[in-house]
Design a protein around this motif. Structure first.
Motif: not given
Length: 74
Positions: A2-8
């Motif tokens: 994912a581009k932002n691995e801190s968001r589900r």
């Protein structure tokens, strides 16, 4: 990844991915040009996701049990 691995990932998108994967398993002779998208790799990625989700659920249950014990001892 994912581009932002801190968001589900949105549940609807995850469900769409699971449906697509189920359909892909039924495709006879699937042979992608990019070996990173081989069925074996996708199966392994799904298994790793399922294991991670299981570990997360178990950790959440353990944390909840620890909170319950802490409250009971207070």
């Amino acid at each position: 990844m994912a581009k932002n691995e801190s968001r589900r990932i949105a549940p609807a998108l995850l469900e769409s991915d699971r449906s697509s994967f189920a359909a892909l398993k039924a495709v006879a002779g699937y042979a992608p040009a990019n070996p990173a998208f081989a069925l074996e790799k996708i199966v392994a990625a799904e298994a790793a996701l399922n294991q991670a989700q299981t570990r997360a659920a178990q950790a959440e249950a353990a944390a909840a049990a620890a909170r319950d014990e802490e409250l009971a001892r207070e």
